[in-house]
Scaffold this motif. Sequence first.
Motif, mmCIF file in Angstrom:
data_model
loop_
_atom_site.group_PDB
_atom_site.id
_atom_site.type_symbol
_atom_site.label_atom_id
_atom_site.label_comp_id
_atom_site.label_asym_id
_atom_site.label_seq_id
_atom_site.Cartn_x
_atom_site.Cartn_y
_atom_site.Cartn_z
ATOM 1 N N LEU A 138 0.828 -1.215 0.000
ATOM 2 C CA LEU A 138 0.000 0.000 0.000
ATOM 3 C C LEU A 138 0.857 1.257 0.000
ATOM 4 O O LEU A 138 0.521 2.258 -0.649
ATOM 5 C CB LEU A 138 -0.917 -0.004 1.224
ATOM 6 C CG LEU A 138 -2.268 -0.687 1.020
ATOM 7 C CD1 LEU A 138 -2.980 -0.894 2.344
ATOM 8 C CD2 LEU A 138 -3.139 0.147 0.080
ATOM 9 N N ALA A 139 1.955 1.231 0.726
ATOM 10 C CA ALA A 139 2.852 2.387 0.755
ATOM 11 C C ALA A 139 3.377 2.684 -0.644
ATOM 12 O O ALA A 139 3.400 3.841 -1.089
ATOM 13 C CB ALA A 139 4.004 2.135 1.712
ATOM 14 N N GLU A 140 3.785 1.639 -1.339
ATOM 15 C CA GLU A 140 4.299 1.813 -2.695
ATOM 16 C C GLU A 140 3.222 2.366 -3.616
ATOM 17 O O GLU A 140 3.479 3.257 -4.435
ATOM 18 C CB GLU A 140 4.812 0.461 -3.217
ATOM 19 C CG GLU A 140 5.554 0.564 -4.528
ATOM 20 C CD GLU A 140 6.227 -0.746 -4.925
ATOM 21 O OE1 GLU A 140 6.945 -0.743 -5.931
ATOM 22 O OE2 GLU A 140 6.020 -1.761 -4.219
ATOM 23 N N ALA A 141 2.011 1.837 -3.478
ATOM 24 C CA ALA A 141 0.906 2.302 -4.324
ATOM 25 C C ALA A 141 0.567 3.764 -4.046
ATOM 26 O O ALA A 141 0.324 4.554 -4.973
ATOM 27 C CB ALA A 141 -0.320 1.420 -4.100
ATOM 28 N N LEU A 142 0.567 4.148 -2.763
ATOM 29 C CA LEU A 142 0.217 5.525 -2.422
ATOM 30 C C LEU A 142 1.286 6.506 -2.880
ATOM 31 O O LEU A 142 0.981 7.609 -3.352
ATOM 32 C CB LEU A 142 0.005 5.643 -0.908
ATOM 33 C CG LEU A 142 -1.305 5.071 -0.369
ATOM 34 C CD1 LEU A 142 -1.275 5.007 1.152
ATOM 35 C CD2 LEU A 142 -2.487 5.910 -0.842
ATOM 36 N N LEU A 143 2.547 6.129 -2.742
ATOM 37 C CA LEU A 143 3.616 7.012 -3.183
ATOM 38 C C LEU A 143 3.658 7.161 -4.699
ATOM 39 O O LEU A 143 4.188 8.146 -5.215
ATOM 40 C CB LEU A 143 4.963 6.498 -2.675
ATOM 41 C CG LEU A 143 5.194 6.602 -1.165
ATOM 42 C CD1 LEU A 143 6.473 5.870 -0.761
ATOM 43 C CD2 LEU A 143 5.262 8.068 -0.725
ATOM 44 N N ALA A 144 3.086 6.189 -5.398
ATOM 45 C CA ALA A 144 3.114 6.210 -6.860
ATOM 46 C C ALA A 144 1.887 6.871 -7.481
ATOM 47 O O ALA A 144 1.788 6.972 -8.707
ATOM 48 C CB ALA A 144 3.246 4.773 -7.388
ATOM 49 N N VAL A 145 0.940 7.328 -6.650
ATOM 50 C CA VAL A 145 -0.279 7.934 -7.197
ATOM 51 C C VAL A 145 0.096 9.137 -8.074
ATOM 52 O O VAL A 145 0.845 10.019 -7.646
ATOM 53 C CB VAL A 145 -1.234 8.385 -6.065
ATOM 54 C CG1 VAL A 145 -2.362 9.243 -6.628
ATOM 55 C CG2 VAL A 145 -1.811 7.175 -5.351
ATOM 56 N N ASP A 146 -0.421 9.145 -9.292
ATOM 57 C CA ASP A 146 -0.175 10.237 -10.243
ATOM 58 C C ASP A 146 -1.216 11.332 -9.997
ATOM 59 O O ASP A 146 -2.332 11.278 -10.503
ATOM 60 C CB ASP A 146 -0.272 9.709 -11.673
ATOM 61 C CG ASP A 146 0.076 10.773 -12.707
ATOM 62 O OD1 ASP A 146 0.255 11.950 -12.323
ATOM 63 O OD2 ASP A 146 0.154 10.434 -13.904
ATOM 64 N N GLU A 180 -9.745 4.507 -4.815
ATOM 65 C CA GLU A 180 -9.794 3.186 -4.191
ATOM 66 C C GLU A 180 -9.636 2.085 -5.239
ATOM 67 O O GLU A 180 -8.940 1.087 -5.017
ATOM 68 C CB GLU A 180 -11.112 3.001 -3.448
ATOM 69 C CG GLU A 180 -11.198 1.676 -2.697
ATOM 70 C CD GLU A 180 -12.479 1.548 -1.902
ATOM 71 O OE1 GLU A 180 -13.531 1.286 -2.536
ATOM 72 O OE2 GLU A 180 -12.444 1.705 -0.667
ATOM 73 N N HIS A 181 -10.256 2.286 -6.408
ATOM 74 C CA HIS A 181 -10.122 1.323 -7.507
ATOM 75 C C HIS A 181 -8.670 1.221 -7.956
ATOM 76 O O HIS A 181 -8.148 0.110 -8.196
ATOM 77 C CB HIS A 181 -11.005 1.760 -8.679
ATOM 78 C CG HIS A 181 -10.857 0.908 -9.902
ATOM 79 N ND1 HIS A 181 -11.437 -0.339 -10.021
ATOM 80 C CD2 HIS A 181 -10.161 1.117 -11.058
ATOM 81 C CE1 HIS A 181 -11.127 -0.855 -11.195
ATOM 82 N NE2 HIS A 181 -10.350 0.007 -11.850
ATOM 83 N N GLU A 182 -7.972 2.368 -8.069
ATOM 84 C CA GLU A 182 -6.566 2.338 -8.478
ATOM 85 C C GLU A 182 -5.713 1.612 -7.445
ATOM 86 O O GLU A 182 -4.831 0.815 -7.800
ATOM 87 C CB GLU A 182 -6.029 3.754 -8.682
ATOM 88 C CG GLU A 182 -4.550 3.741 -9.075
ATOM 89 C CD GLU A 182 -3.930 5.123 -9.186
ATOM 90 O OE1 GLU A 182 -2.697 5.228 -9.020
ATOM 91 O OE2 GLU A 182 -4.663 6.086 -9.440
ATOM 92 N N LEU A 183 -5.958 1.885 -6.162
ATOM 93 C CA LEU A 183 -5.163 1.238 -5.120
ATOM 94 C C LEU A 183 -5.384 -0.264 -5.105
ATOM 95 O O LEU A 183 -4.443 -1.047 -4.899
ATOM 96 C CB LEU A 183 -5.505 1.849 -3.755
ATOM 97 C CG LEU A 183 -5.104 3.317 -3.561
ATOM 98 C CD1 LEU A 183 -5.605 3.840 -2.229
ATOM 99 C CD2 LEU A 183 -3.590 3.496 -3.676
ATOM 100 N N GLY A 185 -7.843 -3.391 0.315
ATOM 101 C CA GLY A 185 -9.145 -3.475 0.967
ATOM 102 C C GLY A 185 -9.058 -3.230 2.461
ATOM 103 O O GLY A 185 -10.045 -2.801 3.086
ATOM 104 N N ASN A 186 -7.872 -3.499 3.053
ATOM 105 C CA ASN A 186 -7.710 -3.287 4.493
ATOM 106 C C ASN A 186 -7.443 -1.832 4.867
ATOM 107 O O ASN A 186 -7.399 -1.489 6.053
ATOM 108 C CB ASN A 186 -6.561 -4.156 5.017
ATOM 109 C CG ASN A 186 -6.948 -5.611 5.086
ATOM 110 O OD1 ASN A 186 -8.101 -5.940 5.368
ATOM 111 N ND2 ASN A 186 -5.993 -6.501 4.807
ATOM 112 N N LEU A 187 -7.265 -0.969 3.862
ATOM 113 C CA LEU A 187 -7.023 0.439 4.158
ATOM 114 C C LEU A 187 -8.251 1.086 4.782
ATOM 115 O O LEU A 187 -8.149 2.152 5.394
ATOM 116 C CB LEU A 187 -6.637 1.181 2.869
ATOM 117 C CG LEU A 187 -6.124 2.622 3.006
ATOM 118 C CD1 LEU A 187 -4.905 2.691 3.917
ATOM 119 C CD2 LEU A 187 -5.781 3.195 1.635
ATOM 120 N N HIS A 188 -9.378 0.425 4.651
ATOM 121 C CA HIS A 188 -10.616 1.002 5.192
ATOM 122 C C HIS A 188 -10.974 0.419 6.558
ATOM 123 O O HIS A 188 -12.074 0.660 7.066
ATOM 124 C CB HIS A 188 -11.755 0.783 4.203
ATOM 125 C CG HIS A 188 -12.735 1.918 4.148
ATOM 126 N ND1 HIS A 188 -12.379 3.219 3.883
ATOM 127 C CD2 HIS A 188 -14.072 1.950 4.355
ATOM 128 C CE1 HIS A 188 -13.438 3.984 3.908
ATOM 129 N NE2 HIS A 188 -14.495 3.247 4.198
#
Length: 494
Positions: A56-64, A85-88, A97-100
């Motif tokens: 999740l950290a990698e996905a969040l840091l990569a958000v464009d 949420e769909h992108e993550l 899904g556990n981010l929520h």
Amino acid sequence: MTSTAGKSEVYGRIVLEPAYRQAQAHLLDPMIAIHKAHLIMLRRQGLIGELDANKLAEALLAVDREHYRKGAYTGEFEDLFFEMEHELLSSAGDAAGNLHIGRSRNDMGIALYRMVLREKILQTIDSALGLYRSLLTFAAEHVDTIYIALTHTQQAQPTTIAHYASAVAYFIERDIKRLQSSYDSCNVSSLGAAALTTSGYPLDREFVARLLGFSGIIENSYDAVSGADYAGEAAAAAQIAAVNAGRFVQDLLQWCTQEFGVLCLADDFVQISSIMPQKRNPVALEHARSLLSSCKGNAQTVFAMIHNTPYGDIVDTEDDMQPYVWKSLETLEAVYRLLAAIIASASVDREALSRRAKTSFATVTELADTLVRTEGLSFRKAHEVTSKVAALGAKEAKSVQDITLREVNDAALETVGRKLQLTDEQLERALDPEHFVRIRSLPGGPSPREVGRALADQEQRRQTLQQWHDERLGTIRNAAMQLDHILASWLAMA
């Protein structure tokens, strides 16, 4: 529901698309920050494993972010939250899904609004401080510039341009303090309240609040997702500030008339006429006045939308209402910057103001005071004598400089039955506007020495207010950088 499939097209265009645009413009950065802070807390509390947390950290840091800012509303997703949420989920898989865990759109939405609003309050305060500084500088240049102040739109008494500018700075300071109070009410976290009853998970609400630069939490979870008075308080502060600034602008516009001739705006802030070659229309001030009216109107809309809504999580105080308080503050902030630039470049015709003050009957209060001191008259009798002198001057269209000691004695004979011991020198001094101003040296008065003292005190308070602003802004900026630092450190150790 993540898709608008099956929803009315008119609902999408009228409600969902505008909300999406607002989220793109205002909510994107705080939304990502909340995701990061919640993730850090979940891992710290052992509610999510290291592997999933790193994904999740990698996905969040990569958000464009630019992709989201420039993206078109397609209706595929109900709003920006579900699109992200769909992108993550696509990037991090089921771990996303556990981010929520322990979080609702309710507590998250309120936190988003508060994060946006606190930034706009700070921006407004910063520009207010800029106007404050311009006023103090302007005042310092005109400590000895005497002009005739008005009461009831009529000539009243001599004072100085500095005395007036200092007075305006005082109410700007009070407006800043009201904005500070609204910031303190706004800058608390709703996160961890979830839908309205908190969560059965061992969340750390205070830790998340610190990660996001909040000063604390909204303790009662029902209040956290239901209260809207934080927005109302900011709107109220903006509304009062707009009214105050509007009164100032009205004076400046009057001062710019040829009849008053107090103020001359720099060429950058005036407009010529298409037909009348002599015109220098102070349109920048007119724009400022109308913008301040719109600021007040938008602020009032906030109260109209909150009024008579149930005390609970409800859409009336969310996407539809929030832009009105944002716009109110944005407009106020812009007008503050405009007024600071106008004041910094305006000029004053000191000689014309001095000539007007020396011929005006606005000094005769001091003549009455002098009669009390030198003749032992009651002030009411001294006032009556002086009134007769002023009435004679008006009837004969005289300047105050034309008043003679004989005329004052004639008025005294008629009023108190005797001539006065007043001398020509005392009469001249009593009618001198510079003397009038100089001896009014009580705290808050216009004497150059007293105004100089007041301006020095105001500058110290301005610096204190600026320090308060810079510290709050620094806390927010540091919190944002710390989020990325923590996530990056996880990945570096993986």
